[in-house]
Design a protein around this motif. Structure first.
Motif, PDB file in Angstrom:
ATOM      1  N   ARG A  33      31.375  40.544  29.135  1.00 23.05           N
ATOM      2  CA  ARG A  33      32.048  40.127  30.355  1.00 23.05           C
ATOM      3  C   ARG A  33      32.471  41.344  31.150  1.00 23.05           C
ATOM      4  NH1 ARG A  33      38.092  38.152  31.524  1.00 23.05           N
ATOM      5  NH2 ARG A  33      38.298  40.382  31.135  1.00 23.05           N
ATOM      6  N   ASN A  34      32.393  41.267  32.461  1.00 18.66           N
ATOM      7  CA  ASN A  34      32.927  42.286  33.370  1.00 18.66           C
ATOM      8  C   ASN A  34      34.068  41.681  34.177  1.00 18.66           C
ATOM      9  OD1 ASN A  34      29.772  43.539  33.615  1.00 18.66           O
ATOM     10  ND2 ASN A  34      31.484  44.968  33.516  1.00 18.66           N
ATOM     11  N   GLY A  35      35.022  42.548  34.525  1.00 18.87           N
ATOM     12  CA  GLY A  35      36.109  42.068  35.367  1.00 18.87           C
ATOM     13  C   GLY A  35      36.548  43.126  36.355  1.00 18.87           C
ATOM     14  N   TRP A  36      37.088  42.670  37.463  1.00 15.59           N
ATOM     15  CA  TRP A  36      37.788  43.532  38.418  1.00 15.59           C
ATOM     16  C   TRP A  36      39.252  43.097  38.434  1.00 15.59           C
ATOM     17  CZ3 TRP A  36      36.147  47.848  40.834  1.00 15.59           C
ATOM     18  CH2 TRP A  36      34.770  48.070  40.929  1.00 15.59           C
ATOM     19  N   TYR A  37      40.137  44.082  38.363  1.00 19.65           N
ATOM     20  CA  TYR A  37      41.572  43.848  38.405  1.00 19.65           C
ATOM     21  C   TYR A  37      42.151  44.737  39.499  1.00 19.65           C
ATOM     22  CZ  TYR A  37      41.145  41.630  33.821  1.00 19.65           C
ATOM     23  OH  TYR A  37      40.802  40.796  32.788  1.00 19.65           O
ATOM     24  N   GLY A  42      54.516  48.689  42.361  1.00 19.69           N
ATOM     25  CA  GLY A  42      55.633  47.870  41.936  1.00 19.69           C
ATOM     26  C   GLY A  42      55.255  46.513  41.379  1.00 19.69           C
ATOM     27  N   LYS A  43      53.961  46.250  41.241  1.00 19.03           N
ATOM     28  CA  LYS A  43      53.520  44.952  40.733  1.00 19.03           C
ATOM     29  C   LYS A  43      52.679  45.123  39.480  1.00 19.03           C
ATOM     30  CE  LYS A  43      53.548  42.487  45.153  1.00 19.03           C
ATOM     31  NZ  LYS A  43      52.764  41.595  46.054  1.00 19.03           N
ATOM     32  N   GLN A  44      52.548  44.036  38.741  1.00 14.92           N
ATOM     33  CA  GLN A  44      51.720  44.068  37.545  1.00 14.92           C
ATOM     34  C   GLN A  44      50.236  43.998  37.918  1.00 14.92           C
ATOM     35  OE1 GLN A  44      53.112  40.807  35.061  1.00 14.92           O
ATOM     36  NE2 GLN A  44      54.520  42.172  33.985  1.00 14.92           N
ATOM     37  N   ARG A  45      49.419  44.507  37.022  1.00 19.63           N
ATOM     38  CA  ARG A  45      47.974  44.410  37.219  1.00 19.63           C
ATOM     39  C   ARG A  45      47.559  42.946  37.146  1.00 19.63           C
ATOM     40  NH1 ARG A  45      44.097  48.573  34.082  1.00 19.63           N
ATOM     41  NH2 ARG A  45      45.699  49.916  35.021  1.00 19.63           N
ATOM     42  N   GLU A  46      46.714  42.541  38.082  1.00 16.91           N
ATOM     43  CA  GLU A  46      46.297  41.141  38.130  1.00 16.91           C
ATOM     44  C   GLU A  46      44.780  41.035  38.167  1.00 16.91           C
ATOM     45  OE1 GLU A  46      47.688  39.182  41.655  1.00 16.91           O
ATOM     46  OE2 GLU A  46      46.634  40.540  43.014  1.00 16.91           O
ATOM     47  N   LEU A  47      44.304  39.930  37.633  1.00 12.77           N
ATOM     48  CA  LEU A  47      42.874  39.668  37.625  1.00 12.77           C
ATOM     49  C   LEU A  47      42.411  39.299  39.027  1.00 12.77           C
ATOM     50  CD1 LEU A  47      40.245  39.094  35.981  1.00 12.77           C
ATOM     51  CD2 LEU A  47      41.030  36.730  35.851  1.00 12.77           C
ATOM     52  N   VAL A  48      41.282  39.869  39.424  1.00  5.70           N
ATOM     53  CA  VAL A  48      40.680  39.548  40.716  1.00  5.70           C
ATOM     54  C   VAL A  48      39.454  38.660  40.520  1.00  5.70           C
ATOM     55  CG1 VAL A  48      39.553  40.459  42.780  1.00  5.70           C
ATOM     56  CG2 VAL A  48      41.499  41.682  41.760  1.00  5.70           C
ATOM     57  N   ALA A  49      38.535  39.092  39.653  1.00  2.00           N
ATOM     58  CA  ALA A  49      37.296  38.343  39.450  1.00  2.00           C
ATOM     59  C   ALA A  49      36.669  38.747  38.130  1.00  2.00           C
ATOM     60  CB  ALA A  49      36.316  38.597  40.597  1.00  2.00           C
ATOM     61  N   THR A  50      35.918  37.832  37.538  1.00  3.64           N
ATOM     62  CA  THR A  50      35.165  38.136  36.328  1.00  3.64           C
ATOM     63  C   THR A  50      33.752  37.578  36.455  1.00  3.64           C
ATOM     64  OG1 THR A  50      35.827  36.103  35.204  1.00  3.64           O
ATOM     65  CG2 THR A  50      37.216  38.053  34.863  1.00  3.64           C
ATOM     66  N   ILE A  51      32.851  38.169  35.681  1.00  4.65           N
ATOM     67  CA  ILE A  51      31.486  37.669  35.587  1.00  4.65           C
ATOM     68  C   ILE A  51      31.061  37.762  34.129  1.00  4.65           C
ATOM     69  CG2 ILE A  51      30.510  39.929  36.241  1.00  4.65           C
ATOM     70  CD1 ILE A  51      28.196  38.346  37.572  1.00  4.65           C
ATOM     71  N   SER A  52      30.539  36.671  33.598  1.00  2.09           N
ATOM     72  CA  SER A  52      30.144  36.635  32.196  1.00  2.09           C
ATOM     73  C   SER A  52      28.742  37.193  32.013  1.00  2.09           C
ATOM     74  CB  SER A  52      30.192  35.193  31.693  1.00  2.09           C
ATOM     75  OG  SER A  52      29.117  34.446  32.268  1.00  2.09           O
ATOM     76  N   SER A  53      28.340  37.327  30.757  1.00  4.92           N
ATOM     77  CA  SER A  53      26.990  37.809  30.465  1.00  4.92           C
ATOM     78  C   SER A  53      25.938  36.873  31.042  1.00  4.92           C
ATOM     79  CB  SER A  53      26.803  37.955  28.962  1.00  4.92           C
ATOM     80  OG  SER A  53      27.048  36.713  28.316  1.00  4.92           O
ATOM     81  N   VAL A  63      41.613  35.359  46.372  1.00  6.91           N
ATOM     82  CA  VAL A  63      40.413  36.030  46.898  1.00  6.91           C
ATOM     83  C   VAL A  63      39.214  35.099  46.997  1.00  6.91           C
ATOM     84  CG1 VAL A  63      41.224  38.208  45.912  1.00  6.91           C
ATOM     85  CG2 VAL A  63      39.509  36.841  44.677  1.00  6.91           C
ATOM     86  N   LYS A  64      39.365  33.865  46.570  1.00  8.08           N
ATOM     87  CA  LYS A  64      38.247  32.921  46.623  1.00  8.08           C
ATOM     88  C   LYS A  64      37.739  32.764  48.047  1.00  8.08           C
ATOM     89  CE  LYS A  64      39.166  29.990  42.599  1.00  8.08           C
ATOM     90  NZ  LYS A  64      39.651  28.661  42.133  1.00  8.08           N
ATOM     91  N   GLY A  65      36.434  32.806  48.174  1.00  2.00           N
ATOM     92  CA  GLY A  65      35.810  32.671  49.483  1.00  2.00           C
ATOM     93  C   GLY A  65      35.717  33.969  50.256  1.00  2.00           C
ATOM     94  N   ARG A  66      36.391  35.015  49.775  1.00  2.00           N
ATOM     95  CA  ARG A  66      36.364  36.315  50.465  1.00  2.00           C
ATOM     96  C   ARG A  66      35.693  37.404  49.624  1.00  2.00           C
ATOM     97  NH1 ARG A  66      40.981  38.922  51.572  1.00  2.00           N
ATOM     98  NH2 ARG A  66      42.139  38.043  49.811  1.00  2.00           N
ATOM     99  N   LEU A  80      31.915  44.580  43.558  1.00  2.00           N
ATOM    100  CA  LEU A  80      32.883  43.642  44.118  1.00  2.00           C
ATOM    101  C   LEU A  80      32.778  43.759  45.635  1.00  2.00           C
ATOM    102  CD1 LEU A  80      35.115  41.561  43.433  1.00  2.00           C
ATOM    103  CD2 LEU A  80      36.767  43.407  43.844  1.00  2.00           C
ATOM    104  N   GLN A  81      32.153  42.766  46.251  1.00  2.00           N
ATOM    105  CA  GLN A  81      32.064  42.718  47.704  1.00  2.00           C
ATOM    106  C   GLN A  81      33.322  42.063  48.237  1.00  2.00           C
ATOM    107  OE1 GLN A  81      29.607  43.916  49.864  1.00  2.00           O
ATOM    108  NE2 GLN A  81      31.090  43.344  51.453  1.00  2.00           N
ATOM    109  N   MET A  82      34.033  42.768  49.094  1.00  3.22           N
ATOM    110  CA  MET A  82      35.304  42.273  49.608  1.00  3.22           C
ATOM    111  C   MET A  82      35.200  42.118  51.122  1.00  3.22           C
ATOM    112  SD  MET A  82      37.969  44.552  47.337  1.00  3.22           S
ATOM    113  CE  MET A  82      37.564  46.062  48.176  1.00  3.22           C
ATOM    114  N   ASN A  83      35.292  40.900  51.597  1.00  2.00           N
ATOM    115  CA  ASN A  83      35.226  40.597  53.028  1.00  2.00           C
ATOM    116  C   ASN A  83      36.561  40.033  53.513  1.00  2.00           C
ATOM    117  OD1 ASN A  83      32.451  41.298  53.002  1.00  2.00           O
ATOM    118  ND2 ASN A  83      31.881  39.191  52.462  1.00  2.00           N
ATOM    119  N   SER A  84      36.737  40.038  54.807  1.00  2.00           N
ATOM    120  CA  SER A  84      37.962  39.493  55.418  1.00  2.00           C
ATOM    121  C   SER A  84      39.206  40.047  54.740  1.00  2.00           C
ATOM    122  CB  SER A  84      37.958  37.960  55.339  1.00  2.00           C
ATOM    123  OG  SER A  84      36.810  37.433  55.981  1.00  2.00           O
ATOM    124  N   LEU A  85      39.241  41.342  54.578  1.00  2.00           N
ATOM    125  CA  LEU A  85      40.338  41.981  53.851  1.00  2.00           C
ATOM    126  C   LEU A  85      41.663  41.811  54.573  1.00  2.00           C
ATOM    127  CD1 LEU A  85      38.418  45.113  52.622  1.00  2.00           C
ATOM    128  CD2 LEU A  85      39.728  43.564  51.158  1.00  2.00           C
TER     129      LEU A  85
END
Length: 119
Positions: A33-37, A42-53, A63-66, A80-85
């Motif tokens: 599995r791969n993930g972007w966090y 001042g904030k905790q690390r949070e999950l952004v997106a994952t992709i399985s094998s 971030v859904k849809g963006r 990680l393609q990030m649009n509409s930032l």
């Protein structure tokens, strides 16, 4: 040992786009599995997106849809393609990878790349 190197961060205006890359020193075809966090000041690390094998993806509601996560096994790279930032997307972004089986695996992290979105 696996090294993950992120790139592609930077400063962008709200509404703009960036594509982050995470290059792995070992073949990504053996990744469980791969993930972007991300971690904002001042904030905790949070999950952004994952992709399985198998290519299944999962996203944080914020971030859904963006954002789109993808992997190119030929290049051993995850994107990680990030649009509409938005300004609230400002953070240090980290990629990680789980290598092994679903029972026994090792997790590796990159060093992070800064993304700053100006309003």
């Amino acid at each position: 040992q696996v090294q993950l190197v992120e790139s592609g961060g930077g400063l962008v205006q709200a509404g703009g786009s960036l594509r982050l890359s995470c290059a792995a020193s070992r073949s990504t075809s053996s990744i469980l599995r791969n993930g972007w966090y991300r971690q904002a000041p001042g904030k905790q690390r949070e999950l952004v997106a994952t992709i399985s094998s198998g290519g299944s993806t999962n996203y944080a509601d914020s971030v859904k849809g963006r954002f789109t996560i993808s992997r190119d096994n030929a290049k051993n790279t995850v994107y990680l393609q990030m649009n509409s930032l938005k300004p609230e997307d400002t953070a240090v972004y980290y990629c990680n990878a789980d290598y092994g089986s679903s029972i026994v695996f090792s997790t590796y992290w990159g060093q992070g790349t800064q993304v700053t979105v100006s309003s």
